[in-house]
Design a protein around this motif. Sequence first.
Motif, PDB file in Angstrom:
ATOM      1  N   GLU A  51      -2.298  -3.498  13.816  1.00  0.00           N
ATOM      2  CA  GLU A  51      -1.744  -4.462  12.859  1.00  0.00           C
ATOM      3  C   GLU A  51      -2.568  -4.522  11.563  1.00  0.00           C
ATOM      4  OE1 GLU A  51       0.060  -5.219  16.706  1.00  0.00           O
ATOM      5  OE2 GLU A  51      -2.033  -5.009  16.123  1.00  0.00           O
ATOM      6  N   THR A  52      -3.868  -4.471  11.681  1.00  0.00           N
ATOM      7  CA  THR A  52      -4.739  -4.503  10.500  1.00  0.00           C
ATOM      8  C   THR A  52      -4.591  -3.226   9.685  1.00  0.00           C
ATOM      9  OG1 THR A  52      -6.311  -5.845  11.728  1.00  0.00           O
ATOM     10  CG2 THR A  52      -7.118  -4.832   9.723  1.00  0.00           C
ATOM     11  N   ILE A  53      -4.538  -2.082  10.362  1.00  0.00           N
ATOM     12  CA  ILE A  53      -4.381  -0.801   9.663  1.00  0.00           C
ATOM     13  C   ILE A  53      -3.036  -0.766   8.935  1.00  0.00           C
ATOM     14  CG2 ILE A  53      -4.081   1.684  10.011  1.00  0.00           C
ATOM     15  CD1 ILE A  53      -6.126   1.407  12.335  1.00  0.00           C
ATOM     16  N   GLU A  54      -1.987  -1.189   9.616  1.00  0.00           N
ATOM     17  CA  GLU A  54      -0.655  -1.189   9.019  1.00  0.00           C
ATOM     18  C   GLU A  54      -0.608  -2.100   7.784  1.00  0.00           C
ATOM     19  OE1 GLU A  54       3.823  -1.336  10.744  1.00  0.00           O
ATOM     20  OE2 GLU A  54       2.483  -2.924  11.421  1.00  0.00           O
ATOM     21  N   GLU A  55      -1.177  -3.285   7.901  1.00  0.00           N
ATOM     22  CA  GLU A  55      -1.213  -4.242   6.794  1.00  0.00           C
ATOM     23  C   GLU A  55      -1.940  -3.653   5.585  1.00  0.00           C
ATOM     24  OE1 GLU A  55      -3.577  -8.372   5.927  1.00  0.00           O
ATOM     25  OE2 GLU A  55      -2.730  -8.115   7.929  1.00  0.00           O
ATOM     26  N   ASP A  56      -3.095  -3.038   5.811  1.00  0.00           N
ATOM     27  CA  ASP A  56      -3.876  -2.465   4.714  1.00  0.00           C
ATOM     28  C   ASP A  56      -3.186  -1.248   4.098  1.00  0.00           C
ATOM     29  OD1 ASP A  56      -5.682  -4.471   5.079  1.00  0.00           O
ATOM     30  OD2 ASP A  56      -7.324  -3.183   5.748  1.00  0.00           O
ATOM     31  N   MET A  57      -2.489  -0.451   4.900  1.00  0.00           N
ATOM     32  CA  MET A  57      -1.754   0.703   4.369  1.00  0.00           C
ATOM     33  C   MET A  57      -0.668   0.236   3.415  1.00  0.00           C
ATOM     34  SD  MET A  57      -1.329   3.647   7.325  1.00  0.00           S
ATOM     35  CE  MET A  57       0.115   2.891   7.972  1.00  0.00           C
ATOM     36  N   VAL A  58       0.059  -0.794   3.795  1.00  0.00           N
ATOM     37  CA  VAL A  58       1.135  -1.321   2.947  1.00  0.00           C
ATOM     38  C   VAL A  58       0.557  -1.903   1.665  1.00  0.00           C
ATOM     39  CG1 VAL A  58       2.942  -3.079   2.787  1.00  0.00           C
ATOM     40  CG2 VAL A  58       2.719  -1.705   4.863  1.00  0.00           C
ATOM     41  N   LYS A  59      -0.530  -2.672   1.772  1.00  0.00           N
ATOM     42  CA  LYS A  59      -1.169  -3.246   0.576  1.00  0.00           C
ATOM     43  C   LYS A  59      -1.598  -2.145  -0.386  1.00  0.00           C
ATOM     44  CE  LYS A  59      -3.158  -7.476   2.478  1.00  0.00           C
ATOM     45  NZ  LYS A  59      -4.414  -8.114   2.868  1.00  0.00           N
ATOM     46  N   MET A  60      -2.212  -1.093   0.142  1.00  0.00           N
ATOM     47  CA  MET A  60      -2.690  -0.002  -0.714  1.00  0.00           C
ATOM     48  C   MET A  60      -1.518   0.713  -1.379  1.00  0.00           C
ATOM     49  SD  MET A  60      -5.759   1.550   1.565  1.00  0.00           S
ATOM     50  CE  MET A  60      -6.919   2.221   0.395  1.00  0.00           C
ATOM     51  N   ALA A  61      -0.435   0.900  -0.641  1.00  0.00           N
ATOM     52  CA  ALA A  61       0.738   1.579  -1.201  1.00  0.00           C
ATOM     53  C   ALA A  61       1.365   0.750  -2.319  1.00  0.00           C
ATOM     54  CB  ALA A  61       1.762   1.848  -0.106  1.00  0.00           C
ATOM     55  N   LEU A  62       1.427  -0.553  -2.151  1.00  0.00           N
ATOM     56  CA  LEU A  62       2.028  -1.421  -3.163  1.00  0.00           C
ATOM     57  C   LEU A  62       1.150  -1.565  -4.392  1.00  0.00           C
ATOM     58  CD1 LEU A  62       3.515  -4.245  -0.906  1.00  0.00           C
ATOM     59  CD2 LEU A  62       4.732  -2.340  -1.991  1.00  0.00           C
ATOM     60  N   ASN A  63      -0.157  -1.409  -4.230  1.00  0.00           N
ATOM     61  CA  ASN A  63      -1.090  -1.569  -5.344  1.00  0.00           C
ATOM     62  C   ASN A  63      -1.379  -0.279  -6.097  1.00  0.00           C
ATOM     63  OD1 ASN A  63      -1.372  -4.299  -4.935  1.00  0.00           O
ATOM     64  ND2 ASN A  63      -3.084  -4.059  -3.539  1.00  0.00           N
ATOM     65  N   SER A  64      -0.857   0.849  -5.613  1.00  0.00           N
ATOM     66  CA  SER A  64      -1.165   2.111  -6.273  1.00  0.00           C
ATOM     67  C   SER A  64      -0.385   2.223  -7.579  1.00  0.00           C
ATOM     68  CB  SER A  64      -0.853   3.297  -5.361  1.00  0.00           C
ATOM     69  OG  SER A  64       0.540   3.391  -5.163  1.00  0.00           O
ATOM     70  N   VAL A  65      -0.984   2.887  -8.532  1.00  0.00           N
ATOM     71  CA  VAL A  65      -0.383   3.065  -9.844  1.00  0.00           C
ATOM     72  C   VAL A  65       0.318   4.412  -9.870  1.00  0.00           C
ATOM     73  CG1 VAL A  65      -0.874   3.293 -12.306  1.00  0.00           C
ATOM     74  CG2 VAL A  65      -2.174   1.679 -10.908  1.00  0.00           C
ATOM     75  N   LEU A  66       1.592   4.411 -10.263  1.00  0.00           N
ATOM     76  CA  LEU A  66       2.336   5.658 -10.402  1.00  0.00           C
ATOM     77  C   LEU A  66       2.453   6.019 -11.875  1.00  0.00           C
ATOM     78  CD1 LEU A  66       5.227   5.181  -7.835  1.00  0.00           C
ATOM     79  CD2 LEU A  66       3.168   6.522  -7.585  1.00  0.00           C
ATOM     80  N   ILE A  67       2.186   7.272 -12.187  1.00  0.00           N
ATOM     81  CA  ILE A  67       2.302   7.756 -13.558  1.00  0.00           C
ATOM     82  C   ILE A  67       3.524   8.678 -13.601  1.00  0.00           C
ATOM     83  CG2 ILE A  67       1.178   9.100 -15.368  1.00  0.00           C
ATOM     84  CD1 ILE A  67      -1.508   8.287 -13.985  1.00  0.00           C
ATOM     85  N   PRO A  68       4.542   8.297 -14.381  1.00  0.00           N
ATOM     86  CA  PRO A  68       5.763   9.121 -14.433  1.00  0.00           C
ATOM     87  C   PRO A  68       5.510  10.459 -15.102  1.00  0.00           C
ATOM     88  CG  PRO A  68       5.931   7.223 -15.909  1.00  0.00           C
ATOM     89  CD  PRO A  68       4.624   7.110 -15.203  1.00  0.00           C
ATOM     90  N   LEU A  69       6.203  11.480 -14.593  1.00  0.00           N
ATOM     91  CA  LEU A  69       6.105  12.824 -15.149  1.00  0.00           C
ATOM     92  C   LEU A  69       7.401  13.162 -15.881  1.00  0.00           C
ATOM     93  CD1 LEU A  69       4.431  14.628 -12.118  1.00  0.00           C
ATOM     94  CD2 LEU A  69       3.340  13.805 -14.201  1.00  0.00           C
ATOM     95  N   ALA A  70       7.337  14.137 -16.772  1.00  0.00           N
ATOM     96  CA  ALA A  70       8.466  14.481 -17.629  1.00  0.00           C
ATOM     97  C   ALA A  70       9.714  14.893 -16.840  1.00  0.00           C
ATOM     98  CB  ALA A  70       8.064  15.615 -18.585  1.00  0.00           C
ATOM     99  N   LYS A  71       9.563  15.571 -15.740  1.00  0.00           N
ATOM    100  CA  LYS A  71      10.721  16.056 -14.985  1.00  0.00           C
ATOM    101  C   LYS A  71      11.161  15.098 -13.886  1.00  0.00           C
ATOM    102  CE  LYS A  71      10.119  20.851 -16.091  1.00  0.00           C
ATOM    103  NZ  LYS A  71      10.323  22.199 -15.654  1.00  0.00           N
ATOM    104  N   GLY A  72      10.729  13.855 -13.958  1.00  0.00           N
ATOM    105  CA  GLY A  72      11.210  12.847 -13.020  1.00  0.00           C
ATOM    106  C   GLY A  72      10.295  12.532 -11.859  1.00  0.00           C
ATOM    107  N   GLY A  73       9.266  13.297 -11.642  1.00  0.00           N
ATOM    108  CA  GLY A  73       8.324  13.009 -10.557  1.00  0.00           C
ATOM    109  C   GLY A  73       7.323  11.947 -10.967  1.00  0.00           C
ATOM    110  N   ALA A  74       6.339  11.745 -10.132  1.00  0.00           N
ATOM    111  CA  ALA A  74       5.280  10.783 -10.436  1.00  0.00           C
ATOM    112  C   ALA A  74       4.018  11.198  -9.712  1.00  0.00           C
ATOM    113  CB  ALA A  74       5.696   9.380 -10.015  1.00  0.00           C
ATOM    114  N   ILE A  75       2.887  10.834 -10.274  1.00  0.00           N
ATOM    115  CA  ILE A  75       1.607  11.063  -9.617  1.00  0.00           C
ATOM    116  C   ILE A  75       0.891   9.727  -9.467  1.00  0.00           C
ATOM    117  CG2 ILE A  75       1.346  13.433 -10.427  1.00  0.00           C
ATOM    118  CD1 ILE A  75      -0.624  12.378 -12.541  1.00  0.00           C
ATOM    119  N   HIS A  76       0.014   9.651  -8.512  1.00  0.00           N
ATOM    120  CA  HIS A  76      -0.781   8.440  -8.302  1.00  0.00           C
ATOM    121  C   HIS A  76      -1.963   8.462  -9.233  1.00  0.00           C
ATOM    122  CE1 HIS A  76       1.405   7.125  -4.733  1.00  0.00           C
ATOM    123  NE2 HIS A  76       1.487   8.422  -4.442  1.00  0.00           N
ATOM    124  N   GLY A  77      -2.188   7.348  -9.917  1.00  0.00           N
ATOM    125  CA  GLY A  77      -3.297   7.281 -10.888  1.00  0.00           C
ATOM    126  C   GLY A  77      -4.425   6.449 -10.395  1.00  0.00           C
TER     127      GLY A  77
END
Length: 77
Positions: A51-77
């Motif tokens: 439960e703790t691992i799952e909670e922290d994984m979701v928090k980290m995923a929601l807090n990550s910064v996505l940088i949009p790319l020209a062809k529609g993709g994204a990278i994590h910043g």
Amino acid sequence: MSVTYLTTQELSEKIKYDPRTIRQQLKDSVLLEGRHYIRPFGGRKILYLWETIEEDMVKMALNSVLIPLAKGGAIHG
């Protein structure tokens, strides 16, 4: 609160990481003793707290910064 205890193998099946990666790269850097895993009875065996691992994984995923790319993709910043 109910706690689900997982072995390294069981955790690897849930998060789709190799057990070796969990032991060598995630344990003690991302997964911390006392928060994400315990050593019952002071032994060598490690049990992960799902439960703790799952909670922290979701928090980290929601807090990550996505940088949009020209062809529609994204990278994590």
